[in-house]
Design an enzyme around this catalytic site. Structure first.
Site, PDB file in Angstrom:
ATOM      1  N   HIS A 191      -2.532 -12.282 -96.449  1.00 53.16           N
ATOM      2  CA  HIS A 191      -3.288 -12.469 -97.519  1.00 53.16           C
ATOM      3  C   HIS A 191      -3.834 -14.000 -97.751  1.00 53.16           C
ATOM      4  O   HIS A 191      -4.700 -14.677 -98.254  1.00 53.16           O
ATOM      5  CB  HIS A 191      -2.566 -12.064 -98.881  1.00 53.16           C
ATOM      6  N   ASP A 236      -3.612  -4.400-105.238  1.00 53.85           N
ATOM      7  CA  ASP A 236      -2.020  -4.658-104.995  1.00 53.85           C
ATOM      8  C   ASP A 236      -1.901  -6.014-105.658  1.00 53.85           C
ATOM      9  O   ASP A 236      -0.625  -6.519-105.739  1.00 53.85           O
ATOM     10  CB  ASP A 236      -1.587  -4.741-103.588  1.00 53.85           C
ATOM     11  N   ASP A 243     -15.617   1.584-109.085  1.00 51.88           N
ATOM     12  CA  ASP A 243     -16.185   1.877-107.708  1.00 51.88           C
ATOM     13  C   ASP A 243     -16.954   0.299-107.486  1.00 51.88           C
ATOM     14  O   ASP A 243     -18.035   0.148-108.370  1.00 51.88           O
ATOM     15  CB  ASP A 243     -17.192   2.987-107.593  1.00 51.88           C
ATOM     16  N   ALA A 244     -16.633  -0.397-106.600  1.00 46.03           N
ATOM     17  CA  ALA A 244     -17.252  -1.854-106.474  1.00 46.03           C
ATOM     18  C   ALA A 244     -18.768  -1.579-106.422  1.00 46.03           C
ATOM     19  O   ALA A 244     -19.540  -2.409-106.776  1.00 46.03           O
ATOM     20  CB  ALA A 244     -16.703  -2.337-105.168  1.00 46.03           C
ATOM     21  N   ASP A 270     -11.521  -7.044 -99.904  1.00 43.64           N
ATOM     22  CA  ASP A 270     -10.380  -6.378 -99.304  1.00 43.64           C
ATOM     23  C   ASP A 270     -10.330  -4.884 -99.148  1.00 43.64           C
ATOM     24  O   ASP A 270      -9.815  -4.398 -99.988  1.00 43.64           O
ATOM     25  CB  ASP A 270      -9.132  -7.087 -99.805  1.00 43.64           C
TER      26      ASP A 270
END
Ligand SMILES: Cc1cc2nc3c(=O)[nH]c(=O)nc-3n(C[C@H](O)[C@H](O)[C@H](O)COP(=O)(O)OP(=O)(O)OC[C@H]3O[C@@H](n4cnc5c(N)ncnc54)[C@H](O)[C@@H]3O)c2cc1C
Lengths: 511, 539
Positions: A275, A299, A353-354, A372
């Site tokens: 990250h 996350d 949904d992107a 990501d």
């Protein structure tokens, strides 16, 4: 029903040898199956094996004791017990696996099964001895039965690790011995006299048990595939199924891991490497990262890194799966990993949904973008790596905005990695590949992208564990074996990336 | 011996990954019947005029009847010509689109019938112009080759085939077939490739879309005089796999069997498409979540006219100055006088509404279309997703999934549009079966047909809509494409032009829109109102 006339001697000794041997082998196999499953699903094999052996032996003792309450119809009872053991023992592994996968309470099912099977197996030998008592002296009988019992145990303990598990696996092993057990039951009905009605009933029951077990064996392949996806190296502490994916968290000795559809997303031991590498190269190239967009990353670990930068006023985090973002917002042990990033007032979580979200209106402009997503291992994910997607993205990028993306491994899937670079290059003037070593993943690839070469280089925030200002630029150097020639652009109507990714992994011999 | 965990639990036979979630079973599936122009009211035509009072006579310059692909294209063409006169437009259905209409459900738009078009060849001038007008073609390169908007091109993967227990890419199971099957397929491919480039003595392409631009060379049109099946026999193409594949294609486009269609039509499917996009593409298909309904919607936005819905035209009779039409609007009988009329109705309706000396007699195939709304998809073996999913050996043609083209993630809520032409019995028999079938039975039939390939699908269905298309697609039978036959059927009466895909003997958007544009141009010329060049004139 007891036989009224003494049956001939020969079959009896045959029955004795075969039955006692089989019963003993089956009994031990069920115990080993339970022990092996428990230790591999729950970890800590010493504890699991001791507990299961203890429980099993004591249940056998109980069974032997209870045998004294059976007075009448010894043969019928014996056959019935065989059938019961065959079914419960045979389906032991499938039942345990199902319990582990689909119910929260694995331990009660495990010990319930171990105790039941133990008690039934404990009943077997005393009954067998009593059935045969009439044809042989007790001294002789006990000696032979016990001898065969121990030989059977030896058999089982050798067969189990050397042949059965490697060849058949636990699921089929348990079913095969169930089938043998049921065969003993069926066979027994042919060796003793009994009223035809009783014989018929017992034979039908035994045949039905055989059929059910055989069917189970036939479907084992199916079940295996279902199970296979559920297998993880460490004990599973959390398992949820969303409409989009299976979410699994495992934990062992300070290492928490997140899996989506069985694919590792991070290991808490080294996720800081991932990250930090994903976020800081982009953010340090922006003067003031006021508004930051994170696509994927439910996350909250990328958000945690972004929040280390001064001047961040808003982070919009778009992740498809509400279950993932909820878990990382609410579960204490997971919140600890992202320092509560998802409850930070500056972070706005959008579950969408992107691809669809980017088609929306009024999204504004962002100063930095972090992508990501899971690897493009299917077409649904591959859409998020197309030139069209990046073009939609440029619409929400401020002129000076810098983005970064996780882009699979330049070592394991080099064609896919460089295809992502080519696709970014089709829409963005500035694309810089870089990579880092993440022990849980291996050599991992990223890229920086922007509409024009960024002019800013801010110092990194304090307190990073992997990156510092002196070495960050080394990430952008590629050794010879990570370089590749140009690759095609991944387009919506021709998703070459998914195929390249697949071929790359095939070349490595699968995973 | 060291074993991995996976081997330990599963043994050496451990297989590839899969996902085995079993959701809780649900109650009965709510089923609705959706037909834009309810079959029942269309059948009222058969019973003659009802005795309701006329509520006044409306007068217009131009009347368009029907708002299917042909009617909408006609309206678009009229608008494009800048027509100044008054226009009225009547449509029986509860929405525009006809067999190309769309519905809308929990996962967005979905098709009720037509769901794609192929990239237009250069001869399809009218389609290219329409696509450019609605923004799907974004421009042309120096050679005149179109550049398409990416979101309208079918996303990859386009199709998958369930064969031998798993989903494989493509529609032809090459890897699993015998050498003879493959050799015959290669032979057929070589034949169609040759014919795709072939031209007739009149220098027109042998096969073209629109059909009106195909060669009239009698040598080629002789193919219209034999069935496709007998043509294949004569070519020695007997491979069962090849025949199954070609039968699939014939049912897909015409709703008919190889024995029912002419060789000319059967070859047309494989030889009439010559897309030449500006950049090489991974697809030859344009599609939308709502199918061709989305294209209809885009065209409607480019016209100032809106069809008046729920109006059943009953009759159309010539008058001194134009035509007088009777129609039912609900229970009210209305009358309209129009100087010119565009009849954009299927031939089986037109033959009842307008009296003509030589009406076209052509059969059409009934289709069972079932839309399954699902809350997600069950686990499947092999290729996980595609726009078009076909099951080898099934009764139906498979399904298309509406979320494929939205770019939404593959496993969430979606609508599966399942297609099945009823081709194994005569069209009349099948039509009777279809129209009497209970919607719930149609849904069960489709779920059974899909069950081998999609175990567990039933548990994911949250609702269903059944569209029994009694007259779904034209059947291009022997003789229909002989020189002149369709041209006669399309010939206008004074002030009245006909438009319908049926006039091409082939149900394609490109054909319906060709006749829509052509009919509009004829009528506008008659009214002296056409100034721009023709899009749909003779070649
Ligand atoms: C299941 C199915 C799938 C298909 N898939 C495709 C595909 O993928 N691609 C493709 O190109 N083509 C496809 N087709 C064919 C395609 O739909 C047609 O070729 C084309 O859209 C036909 O348009 P049309 O206007 O000629 O006829 P229609 O669509 O039949 O339109 C006629 C209109 O007239 C109206 N009408 C009828 N009677 C009256 C009356 N008396 N008064 C007023 N209005 C009336 C109807 O309601 C209808 O709206 C499909 C057809 C079906 C049935």
């Amino acid at each position: 029903m007891l036989p009224s006339t003494a049956p001939p001697a020969a079959p009896v000794s045959g029955l004795l040898v075969v039955s006692a041997l089989l019963i003993a082998t089956c009994g031990l196999i069920y115990e080993l199956v339970a022990g092996a499953l428990a230790s591999y699903l729950l970890g800590d094999s010493i504890t699991q094996f001791s507990l299961i052996i203890g429980a099993y032996l004591s249940a056998m003792g109980l069974g032997s004791y209870l045998s004294k309450f059976i007075d009448r119809g010894l043969v019928s009872r014996f056959v019935e017990i065989e059938i019961a053991v065959a079914l419960i023992g045979g389906f032991e592994a499938p039942m345990l696996f199902a319990a582990f996968t689909y119910t929260p309470g694995f331990a009660p099912v495990l010990y319930g099964l171990v105790l039941t099977i133990g008690a039934l197996v404990g009943l077997e030998l005393p009954l067998l001895i009593r059935i045969l008592e009439r044809q042989s002296s007790l001294k002789e009988l006990v000696a032979r039965v016990m001898f065969l019992d121990y030989i059977g145990a030896l058999f089982a303990s050798l067969l189990f690790p050397l042949l059965l598990v490697p060849r058949l696996g636990l699921l089929r092993t348990s079913l095969v011995f169930g089938i043998l057990n049921a065969a003993v039951a069926l066979w027994t009905t042919f060796l003793f006299e009994a009223p035809p009605a009783v014989k018929l009933r017992l034979r039908l029951m035994a045949a039905a048990a055989l059929a059910v077990l055989g069917l189970g064996f036939g479907f084992a392949g199916h079940a295996e595939r279902a199970m296979d996806a559920q297998l993880f190296a460490d004990p599973v502490v959390l398992r949820e199924v969303s409409p989009y994916q299976r979410v699994t968290v495992t934990h062992r000795a300070g290492d928490t891991r997140l899996f989506l559809d069985g694919a590792l997303q991070f290991s808490s031991v080294d996720e800081h490497r991932y990250h930090e590498s994903l976020v800081h190269p982009a953010l340090r190239a922006v003067q003031t990262p006021t508004r930051v967009l994170i696509l994927g990353g439910g996350d909250g670990l990328a958000a945690r890194e972004v929040l280390k930068h001064e001047g961040v006023e808003e982070i919009v985090l778009v992740d498809l799966d509400p279950i993932v973002t909820r878990l990382f917002t609410e579960r204490e042990e997971l919140r600890l990993l992202n320092d509560g990033a998802l409850t930070d007032p500056r972070v706005k979580v959008v579950n969408d949904d992107a691809f669809r979200w980017l088609q929306g209106e009024g999204l504004g402009r962002f100063d930095a973008v972090i992508i990501d997503f899971p690897d493009p291992n299917d077409y649904a994910l591959g859409k998020l790596y197309t030139n069209h997607f990046y073009r939609m993205l440029t619409r929400v990028m401020a002129p000076h905005a810098v983005g970064s993306i996780q882009a699979t491994s330049p070592l394991f899937s080099p064609d896919a990695y460089w295809c992502i670079m080519a696709t970014l290059g089709a829409e963005l003037a500035y694309v810089r590949p870089y990579h880092a070593y993440i022990p849980a993943f291996g050599e991992w690839g990223f890229a920086l992208f922007s509409k024009a070469e960024p002019e800013v280089r801010r110092p990194l925030p304090l307190g990073l564990r992997f990156l510092d200002d002196a070495t960050i630029d080394t990430l952008f150097q590629f050794p010879v074996d990570l370089r590749r020639g140009p690759q095609p652009v991944n387009r919506l109507d021709d998703q070459v990336l998914v195929r390249l990714y697949d071929e790359d992994w095939q070349k490595l011999g699968g995973h | 011996m060291r074993l991995s965990r996976r081997e330990l639990l599963l043994g050496a036979s451990a297989l590839g990954l899969g996902c085995g979630e079993t959701p809780a079973p649900k109650g009965p599936i709510p089923v609705a019947e959706t037909l834009p122009g309810l079959a029942a009211s269309a059948h009222r035509l058969r019973n003659g005029k009802p005795q309701t009072r006329v509520s006044g006579v409306e007068r217009v310059d131009l009347l368009i009847v029907g708002a299917g692909a042909a009617g909408v294209s006609a309206a678009w063409r009229v608008a494009r010509a800048g027509f100044r006169g008054s226009v009225s437009w009547l449509e029986l259905g509860d929405r525009p689109g006809g067999t190309a209409a769309m519905g809308s459900g929990p996962s967005g738009e979905f098709p009720l019938g037509a769901h794609y078009i192929t990239l237009p060849s250069p001869e399809a001038t009218h389609v290219r112009t329409m696509l450019q007008d609605v923004g799907i073609i974004q421009g042309f390169d120096a050679e005149g080759r179109p550049r398409y908007r990416e979101t309208d091109l079918c996303f990859d993967p386009e199709e998958r085939l369930f064969y031998g227990g798993r989903w494989e890419p493509g529609l032809w199971p090459e890897a699993a077939l015998s050498g003879e099957d493959r050799a015959q397929k290669a032979h057929f491919d070589a034949l169609t490739q040759r014919l795709t480039q072939a031209r007739g003595a009149d220098d027109r392409p042998a096969f073209s879309i629109p059909i009106a631009r195909s060669s009239q060379d009698p040598a080629l049109r002789a193919l219209a005089e034999q069935t496709f099946a007998s043509f294949l026999d004569a070519e020695g193409l007997h491979s069962p796999a090849l025949r199954a594949y070609l039968r699939y294609a014939a049912r897909d486009d015409f709703g008919a069997e190889l024995e029912q269609i002419s060789a000319w039509a059967g070859l047309h499917y494989h030889c009439a498409r010559r897309p030449d996009p500006a950049t090489p593409l991974g697809t030859t298909v344009l599609t939308w979540p709502g199918g061709n309904g989305a294209l209809i919607g885009a065209l409607l936005k480019r016209t100032p006219y809106t069809p008046r819905l729920g109006v059943l035209v009953l009759s159309c009779e010539p008058e001194a100055e134009g035509w007088r039409l009777a129609a039912l609007d609900g229970d009210a009988l209305i009358e309209i006088q129009a100087k010119a009329v565009i009849m954009a109705l299927p031939v089986f309706v037109v033959n009842r509404v307008v009296k003509r000396p030589a009406p076209l007699r052509a059969e059409s195939a009934p289709w069972r279309v079932v839309n399954l709304h699902v809350d997600g998809l069950p686990a499947q073996e092999g290729v996980k997703a595609a726009w078009d999913s076909v099951i080898w050996g099934a009764k139906g043609l498979g399904y298309v999934i509406n979320t494929h083209q939205t770019g939404a993630f593959g496993r969430g809520p979606a609508t599966l549009t399942c297609y099945e032409p009823l081709s194994t019995e005569s069209p009349d028999t099948s039509r009777a079966i279809l129209l009497q079938e209970r919607p719930q039975d149609a849904v069960n039939h489709v779920l059974d047909d899909l069950s081998a390939a999609m175990p567990g699908l039933r548990d994911r269905v949250i609702g269903a809509e059944v569209c029994p298309w009694g007259h779904g697609t034209a059947i291009p039978a022997v003789g229909l494409h002989r020189v002149g036959a369709l041209e006669d059927a399309a010939r206008a009466l004074p002030g009245l032009s006909f438009a319908s895909a049926d006039l091409s003997g082939m149900s394609l958007f490109e054909e319906a829109s060709f006749h829509g544009c052509r009919a509009a141009e004829e009528v506008l010329m008659g009214l002296g109102a056409l100034t721009d060049p023709r899009l749909a004139g003779p070649a």
